[in-house]
Design a protein around this motif. Structure first.
Motif, PDB file in Angstrom:
ATOM      1  N   VAL A  63     -11.413   3.270   3.949  1.00 53.67           N
ATOM      2  CA  VAL A  63     -12.048   3.592   2.475  1.00 53.67           C
ATOM      3  C   VAL A  63     -11.590   4.812   1.912  1.00 53.67           C
ATOM      4  N   GLY A  64     -11.174   5.075   0.866  1.00 54.62           N
ATOM      5  CA  GLY A  64     -10.965   6.290   0.230  1.00 54.62           C
ATOM      6  C   GLY A  64      -9.310   6.641   0.530  1.00 54.62           C
ATOM      7  N   ARG A  65      -8.761   5.967   1.269  1.00 60.45           N
ATOM      8  CA  ARG A  65      -7.247   6.279   1.670  1.00 60.45           C
ATOM      9  C   ARG A  65      -6.427   5.364   0.963  1.00 60.45           C
ATOM     10  N   LYS A  66      -4.881   5.628   0.860  1.00 55.90           N
ATOM     11  CA  LYS A  66      -4.018   4.916   0.433  1.00 55.90           C
ATOM     12  C   LYS A  66      -3.801   3.643   1.498  1.00 55.90           C
ATOM     13  N   VAL A  67      -3.816   2.461   0.917  1.00 57.76           N
ATOM     14  CA  VAL A  67      -3.331   1.450   2.196  1.00 57.76           C
ATOM     15  C   VAL A  67      -2.156   0.342   1.236  1.00 57.76           C
ATOM     16  N   ARG A  68      -1.959  -0.422   2.331  1.00 57.85           N
ATOM     17  CA  ARG A  68      -0.757  -1.499   1.734  1.00 57.85           C
ATOM     18  C   ARG A  68      -1.360  -2.794   2.573  1.00 57.85           C
ATOM     19  N   GLU A 107       1.972  -7.918  -2.468  1.00 58.29           N
ATOM     20  CA  GLU A 107       2.121  -7.065  -1.776  1.00 58.29           C
ATOM     21  C   GLU A 107       1.420  -5.783  -2.477  1.00 58.29           C
ATOM     22  N   VAL A 108       0.228  -5.220  -2.498  1.00 61.58           N
ATOM     23  CA  VAL A 108      -0.405  -4.301  -3.004  1.00 61.58           C
ATOM     24  C   VAL A 108      -0.573  -2.845  -2.262  1.00 61.58           C
ATOM     25  N   ILE A 109      -0.131  -1.822  -3.010  1.00 60.26           N
ATOM     26  CA  ILE A 109      -0.463  -0.720  -2.533  1.00 60.26           C
ATOM     27  C   ILE A 109      -1.383   0.117  -3.297  1.00 60.26           C
ATOM     28  N   GLY A 110      -2.487   0.663  -2.757  1.00 60.62           N
ATOM     29  CA  GLY A 110      -3.413   1.307  -3.579  1.00 60.62           C
ATOM     30  C   GLY A 110      -4.535   2.022  -2.766  1.00 60.62           C
ATOM     31  N   ILE A 111      -5.582   2.401  -3.356  1.00 60.90           N
ATOM     32  CA  ILE A 111      -6.791   2.949  -2.778  1.00 60.90           C
ATOM     33  C   ILE A 111      -7.769   2.018  -2.272  1.00 60.90           C
ATOM     34  N   ALA A 112      -7.917   2.090  -0.850  1.00 59.85           N
ATOM     35  CA  ALA A 112      -9.356   1.389  -0.438  1.00 59.85           C
ATOM     36  C   ALA A 112     -10.438   1.745  -0.965  1.00 59.85           C
ATOM     37  N   ASP A 113     -11.144   0.965  -1.795  1.00 58.14           N
ATOM     38  CA  ASP A 113     -12.194   1.429  -2.550  1.00 58.14           C
ATOM     39  C   ASP A 113     -13.552   0.822  -2.032  1.00 58.14           C
TER      40      ASP A 113
END
Length: 105
Positions: free
Chosen positions: A19-24, A63-69
């Motif tokens: 959470v709060g980090r970039k994930v794929r 496929e999604v790259i983004g921030i785990a919120d």
């Protein structure tokens, strides 16, 4: 390719660790409400993908790259639509995620 901020590959079970980090993640779209996708992760659990194009068809793989919120949600930065014929690759991706999880234990 931007390597300054790599994204960690996750499934629904691993997402809370980042959470709060970039994930794929790769998910199969099972529902769409505006710009919010409900997707099935490779570990058969549900993820919420926020900020998606409202034109992603249900049953497609993305496929999604983004921030785990959150524990079950990702805020999209980059989205790739793999279409609806990603089945064999999906199985390989699922196996790779299982092996990665097992190596953490």
């Amino acid at each position: 390719m931007d390597t300054s901020s790599p994204a960690v590959f996750v499934n629904a079970e691993l997402l809370p660790l980042y959470v709060g980090r970039k994930v794929r993640a790769v998910v199969q779209v099972i529902g769409l409400d505006g710009g919010v996708v409900t997707g099935k992760s490779v570990d058969e659990q549900q993820l919420i993908i926020k900020g998606c194009s409202p034109s992603v068809p249900v049953m497609n793989y993305i496929e999604v790259i983004g921030i785990a919120d959150g524990n079950q949600s990702i805020r999209t930065e980059i989205l790739t639509d793999f279409g609806n014929t990603f089945g064999r690759q999906w199985q390989g991706y699922a196996q790779g995620m299982k092996e990665a999880k097992d190596s953490l234990v």
